[in-house]
Scaffold this motif. Structure first.
Motif, PDB file in Angstrom:
ATOM      1  N   LEU A 285      20.149   6.395 -46.179  1.00  0.00           N
ATOM      2  CA  LEU A 285      21.123   7.133 -46.977  1.00  0.00           C
ATOM      3  C   LEU A 285      22.344   6.262 -47.235  1.00  0.00           C
ATOM      4  O   LEU A 285      22.818   5.552 -46.352  1.00  0.00           O
TER       5      LEU A 285
ATOM      6  N   TYR B  89      23.411  14.998 -47.953  1.00  0.00           N
ATOM      7  CA  TYR B  89      22.094  14.949 -48.596  1.00  0.00           C
ATOM      8  C   TYR B  89      21.265  16.187 -48.246  1.00  0.00           C
ATOM      9  O   TYR B  89      20.344  16.532 -48.966  1.00  0.00           O
ATOM     10  N   ARG B  90      21.587  16.832 -47.119  1.00  0.00           N
ATOM     11  CA  ARG B  90      20.907  18.077 -46.774  1.00  0.00           C
ATOM     12  C   ARG B  90      21.669  19.265 -47.363  1.00  0.00           C
ATOM     13  O   ARG B  90      21.084  20.178 -47.923  1.00  0.00           O
TER      14      ARG B  90
ATOM     15  N   SER C  40      26.196   5.757 -49.585  1.00  0.00           N
ATOM     16  CA  SER C  40      27.343   6.430 -50.153  1.00  0.00           C
ATOM     17  C   SER C  40      27.084   6.796 -51.620  1.00  0.00           C
ATOM     18  O   SER C  40      27.412   7.883 -52.074  1.00  0.00           O
ATOM     19  N   CYS C  41      26.488   5.891 -52.361  1.00  0.00           N
ATOM     20  CA  CYS C  41      26.158   6.178 -53.755  1.00  0.00           C
ATOM     21  C   CYS C  41      24.646   6.366 -53.875  1.00  0.00           C
ATOM     22  O   CYS C  41      23.881   5.539 -53.370  1.00  0.00           O
TER      23      CYS C  41
ATOM     24  N   HIS D 250      28.920   8.698 -38.379  1.00  0.00           N
ATOM     25  CA  HIS D 250      30.216   8.614 -39.037  1.00  0.00           C
ATOM     26  C   HIS D 250      30.134   9.128 -40.472  1.00  0.00           C
ATOM     27  O   HIS D 250      29.104   9.001 -41.119  1.00  0.00           O
ATOM     28  N   ARG D 251      31.276   9.660 -40.935  1.00  0.00           N
ATOM     29  CA  ARG D 251      31.340  10.049 -42.342  1.00  0.00           C
ATOM     30  C   ARG D 251      31.256   8.793 -43.206  1.00  0.00           C
ATOM     31  O   ARG D 251      31.581   7.700 -42.739  1.00  0.00           O
ATOM     32  N   PHE D 252      30.815   8.961 -44.455  1.00  0.00           N
ATOM     33  CA  PHE D 252      30.729   7.813 -45.355  1.00  0.00           C
ATOM     34  C   PHE D 252      32.130   7.431 -45.820  1.00  0.00           C
ATOM     35  O   PHE D 252      33.098   8.162 -45.612  1.00  0.00           O
TER      36      PHE D 252
ATOM     37  N   CYS E 116      31.181  17.215 -43.311  1.00  0.00           N
ATOM     38  CA  CYS E 116      32.358  16.408 -43.667  1.00  0.00           C
ATOM     39  C   CYS E 116      33.328  17.140 -44.589  1.00  0.00           C
ATOM     40  O   CYS E 116      34.427  16.645 -44.841  1.00  0.00           O
ATOM     41  N   GLY E 117      32.897  18.299 -45.124  1.00  0.00           N
ATOM     42  CA  GLY E 117      33.792  19.076 -45.977  1.00  0.00           C
ATOM     43  C   GLY E 117      33.795  18.652 -47.430  1.00  0.00           C
ATOM     44  O   GLY E 117      34.440  19.282 -48.269  1.00  0.00           O
ATOM     45  N   ALA E 118      33.068  17.587 -47.779  1.00  0.00           N
ATOM     46  CA  ALA E 118      33.037  17.143 -49.183  1.00  0.00           C
ATOM     47  C   ALA E 118      32.350  18.195 -50.043  1.00  0.00           C
ATOM     48  O   ALA E 118      31.435  18.871 -49.590  1.00  0.00           O
TER      49      ALA E 118
ATOM     50  N   THR F  15      34.182   7.267 -48.399  1.00  0.00           N
ATOM     51  CA  THR F  15      35.235   8.014 -49.105  1.00  0.00           C
ATOM     52  C   THR F  15      35.881   9.084 -48.222  1.00  0.00           C
ATOM     53  O   THR F  15      36.951   9.567 -48.524  1.00  0.00           O
ATOM     54  N   ARG F  16      35.191   9.487 -47.140  1.00  0.00           N
ATOM     55  CA  ARG F  16      35.725  10.539 -46.275  1.00  0.00           C
ATOM     56  C   ARG F  16      36.317   9.996 -44.973  1.00  0.00           C
ATOM     57  O   ARG F  16      36.692  10.773 -44.102  1.00  0.00           O
TER      58      ARG F  16
ATOM     59  N   ASP G 156      33.974  16.898 -55.453  1.00  0.00           N
ATOM     60  CA  ASP G 156      34.387  15.565 -54.980  1.00  0.00           C
ATOM     61  C   ASP G 156      33.378  14.514 -55.438  1.00  0.00           C
ATOM     62  O   ASP G 156      33.743  13.430 -55.885  1.00  0.00           O
ATOM     63  N   PHE G 157      32.102  14.874 -55.296  1.00  0.00           N
ATOM     64  CA  PHE G 157      31.039  13.940 -55.675  1.00  0.00           C
ATOM     65  C   PHE G 157      31.124  13.627 -57.172  1.00  0.00           C
ATOM     66  O   PHE G 157      30.990  12.486 -57.592  1.00  0.00           O
TER      67      PHE G 157
ATOM     68  N   ALA H  97      21.829   5.951 -40.676  1.00  0.00           N
ATOM     69  CA  ALA H  97      21.560   7.222 -41.352  1.00  0.00           C
ATOM     70  C   ALA H  97      20.247   7.098 -42.119  1.00  0.00           C
ATOM     71  O   ALA H  97      20.144   6.265 -43.025  1.00  0.00           O
TER      72      ALA H  97
ATOM     73  N   ASP I  19      21.005  19.431 -51.148  1.00  0.00           N
ATOM     74  CA  ASP I  19      19.643  18.921 -51.351  1.00  0.00           C
ATOM     75  C   ASP I  19      19.183  19.025 -52.807  1.00  0.00           C
ATOM     76  O   ASP I  19      18.757  18.030 -53.385  1.00  0.00           O
TER      77      ASP I  19
ATOM     78  N   THR J 259      34.043  11.153 -57.608  1.00  0.00           N
ATOM     79  CA  THR J 259      33.970   9.793 -57.043  1.00  0.00           C
ATOM     80  C   THR J 259      32.612   9.124 -57.236  1.00  0.00           C
ATOM     81  O   THR J 259      32.510   7.904 -57.154  1.00  0.00           O
ATOM     82  N   GLY J 260      31.567   9.923 -57.433  1.00  0.00           N
ATOM     83  CA  GLY J 260      30.218   9.350 -57.501  1.00  0.00           C
ATOM     84  C   GLY J 260      29.687   8.955 -56.133  1.00  0.00           C
ATOM     85  O   GLY J 260      28.654   8.311 -56.026  1.00  0.00           O
ATOM     86  N   ARG J 261      30.406   9.326 -55.079  1.00  0.00           N
ATOM     87  CA  ARG J 261      29.975   8.962 -53.720  1.00  0.00           C
ATOM     88  C   ARG J 261      29.847  10.230 -52.885  1.00  0.00           C
ATOM     89  O   ARG J 261      30.688  11.120 -52.983  1.00  0.00           O
ATOM     90  N   VAL J 262      28.833  10.292 -52.045  1.00  0.00           N
ATOM     91  CA  VAL J 262      28.704  11.450 -51.162  1.00  0.00           C
ATOM     92  C   VAL J 262      29.528  11.208 -49.891  1.00  0.00           C
ATOM     93  O   VAL J 262      29.865  10.071 -49.578  1.00  0.00           O
ATOM     94  N   GLY J 263      29.809  12.300 -49.173  1.00  0.00           N
ATOM     95  CA  GLY J 263      30.750  12.200 -48.051  1.00  0.00           C
ATOM     96  C   GLY J 263      30.147  11.756 -46.734  1.00  0.00           C
ATOM     97  O   GLY J 263      30.803  11.120 -45.917  1.00  0.00           O
ATOM     98  N   CYS J 264      28.867  12.123 -46.500  1.00  0.00           N
ATOM     99  CA  CYS J 264      28.245  11.760 -45.225  1.00  0.00           C
ATOM    100  C   CYS J 264      26.740  11.960 -45.353  1.00  0.00           C
ATOM    101  O   CYS J 264      26.256  12.450 -46.372  1.00  0.00           O
ATOM    102  N   ALA J 265      26.012  11.592 -44.301  1.00  0.00           N
ATOM    103  CA  ALA J 265      24.554  11.719 -44.331  1.00  0.00           C
ATOM    104  C   ALA J 265      24.147  13.183 -44.513  1.00  0.00           C
ATOM    105  O   ALA J 265      23.177  13.500 -45.201  1.00  0.00           O
TER     106      ALA J 265
END
Lengths: 167, 370
Positions: free
Chosen positions: B167, A96-97, B169-170, B39-41, A77-79, B43-44, A83-84, B159, A100, A87-93
């Motif tokens: 998984l 997490y990899r 977003s936060c 899909h992206r979470f 996702c490019g995040a 914020t993205r 960014d994290f 996910a 890690d 925002t405190g939020r991750v960009g995609c599943a």
């Protein structure tokens, strides 16, 4: 500088507005900023997540490897970790990899564990039926039991019919 | 304005005070956070991706028993007052409703409601499944939301990480994605000043507390929302049992505090609850906070049998219907700020008058008199 909205608390965000061609900068405290819907990220710092995020890259000088790590993007996702941090939020599943190590450390701090012991996702229906040795009958029975517990009788009837077909 | 009568029971069965322990517990909620794997979470995502997420969720939901007949709302296309209305009914979160004046809604945000369950789409996570019930009902509420989760999970690829679990977003919601919360009324512990000690104790054993409207909301009217703090490393069952055990303990402490007050400070307690009743019955302007506090007094009086025959259901309904968007909806128009406290007081008077009328004059005198 005092908050220009309440005049009481110390301003922490400066907001530049253009009003009828005039550029004005006002200062707002966290509370008034939040009331106006402006995200400050303050308040986050009071939580374990906030503390961790603030510590991420605290010592970052531009040449340090950490700074580079903060800028590396998730391949999906490019995040970035930066960014994290913001925002405190991750960009995609996939994040997490991709991140890690730091996320694992964060999960350990937040939850005291990194190992999920709860319900395991069974995949979509097609995947579940193909992989279950009894054609998913056990899962269906369990669902039926829960549907009855939840007084979802319409669903229970449907599940009972599907179970009959399978058995 | 939207027509909430479309919803069976207006999406408010949780107010009916029919559940177990209703004299202390208003409602029980369990929510699960889920995201779509492909899909992206949030914020993205751009509006286009959120549209496609919403369409996928609606498509999958239509084929389920639990949500097949759901009433759907495009939250992003609703007026402010309608979003406030849904928020006041606990059907959408602050994040989704953006209930502040000038608040920005996220394009593509949606809501599906059926029976006592709902799904918010494109909130902090792609899906927030929730079930909400009257009283202290962790089992039934969990069974309901878990059924929805299974039904949707068969149709949508969630996910899921082999080690971390679901998984989100936060990272605070990773693992089970489960947050169970019980809205409990604790005036006895507040009056006996035990409350801080108890809340502090709860935070040390993995629970957290919030106000009536969840995250970021202040405690009003002695209503505390107790919920699990962590979501990873324990099974759903363990999280629910732990919360349930502690809530039962808090309920016992509260009962004990009430008995002590009743024994050692009878006159003060009686005076307090009847004053609250009197103010609500005759006041001409009421702020929201004052209303909540007075309702807490009356609720305590009803719970102790000091105020006969005012129904818990009526008190629960007043919690929701005295809020600004509901007062506006009752008038069918947006109210000016200064009009709100006047309308609120008039509404409360009307409801209590009807209640007393229905139950006869004895409802207005304590059982010990007369």
């Amino acid at each position: 500088m005092k908050c220009s909205a309440c005049g009481e608390r110390e301003g922490v965000v400066s907001l530049t507005q253009i009003v009828e061609g005039d550029v004005r900068t006002v200062s707002l405290c966290a509370k008034c900023a939040a009331e106006k819907g402006i995200e400050t990220g303050i308040g986050l710092a009071d939580t374990p997540l906030g503390g961790f995020l603030a510590a991420l890259g605290e010592s970052a000088d531009p040449d340090a490897p950490l700074a580079a790590a903060l800028e590396a993007g998730c391949p999906s996702c490019g995040a970035t970790l930066r960014d994290f941090r913001e925002t405190g939020r991750v960009g995609c599943a996939e994040c997490y990899r991709a991140f890690d190590a730091p996320l694992r450390e964060l999960l350990r701090r937040l939850h005291g564990s990194t190992h999920h012991t709860g319900t395991r996702y069974q995949g979509t229906e097609m995947a579940a039926v193909v992989s279950a040795p009894d054609g998913g009958a056990r899962e269906l029975r369990e669902q039926l039991r829960r549907a009855i517990d939840a007084e979802q009788f319409e669903l229970a009837a449907e599940l009972r019919d599907r179970l009959r077909e399978r058995e | 304005m939207i027509d909430l009568s479309l919803l069976p029971d207006g999406g408010m069965a949780w107010l009916e005070a029919s559940g177990p322990g209703s004299h202390l517990v208003v409602s029980t909620r369990v929510r699960l956070a889920r995201n779509l794997d492909r899909h992206r979470f949030i914020t993205r995502t751009d509006p286009k991706e959120r549209e496609s997420i919403l369409a996928e969720v609606e498509g999958a939901a239509a084929a389920t028993a639990g949500l097949g007949r759901a009433v759907k709302f495009r939250v992003d296309r609703l007026d402010l007052v309608d979003r406030q209305l849904l928020h006041e009914r606990h059907l959408v979160s602050r994040e989704l409703a953006a209930p502040e004046t000038g608040g920005r809604v996220r394009p593509g945000s949606g809501l599906l409601v059926q029976d006592r369950a709902s799904v918010m789409v494109n909130e902090e996570d792609h899906l927030r499944l929730q079930a909400l019930r009257s009283g202290f009902a962790l089992e039934a509420t969990w069974a309901h939301v878990s059924t929805l989760d299974t039904e949707l999970g068969q149709r949508l690829a969630f996910a899921f990480h082999p080690e971390f679990g679901y998984l989100t977003s936060c990272p605070t919601n990773v693992g089970t994605g489960l947050r169970a919360s019980v809205l409990v009324h604790l005036p006895g512990l507040v009056l006996t000043k035990e409350i801080n000690k108890i809340l502090q104790g709860l935070t040390q054993v993995g629970l957290t507390f919030r106000g009536l409207y969840g995250e970021g909301s202040e405690v009003v009217g002695n209503l505390f929302q107790l919920s699990n703090q962590t979501t990873l490393g324990k099974t759903e069952r363990e999280l629910l049992d732990h919360l349930g055990k502690l809530v039962r303990q808090v309920m016992e402490y509260e009962e004990r505090a009430r008995q002590i007050l009743l024994r050692d400070a009878t006159a003060i307690l009686e005076d307090k609850v009847w004053r609250a009743f009197g103010l609500l019955r005759y006041a001409r302007t009421l702020s929201f906070e004052e209303t909540m506090n007075l309702l807490s007094g009356v609720r305590l009086g009803v719970g102790l049998g000091l105020i006969p025959s005012v129904g818990m259901y009526t008190l629960n309904k007043l919690l929701v219907f005295t809020q600004p968007a509901h007062l506006a909806a009752a008038q069918g128009r947006v109210l000016a700020d200064e009009e709100v406290p006047v309308r609120r007081a008039a509404y409360v008077r009307q409801v209590l008058e009807a209640e007393v009328g229905r139950r006869g004059p004895s409802a207005e005198s304590p059982p010990t008199q007369g």
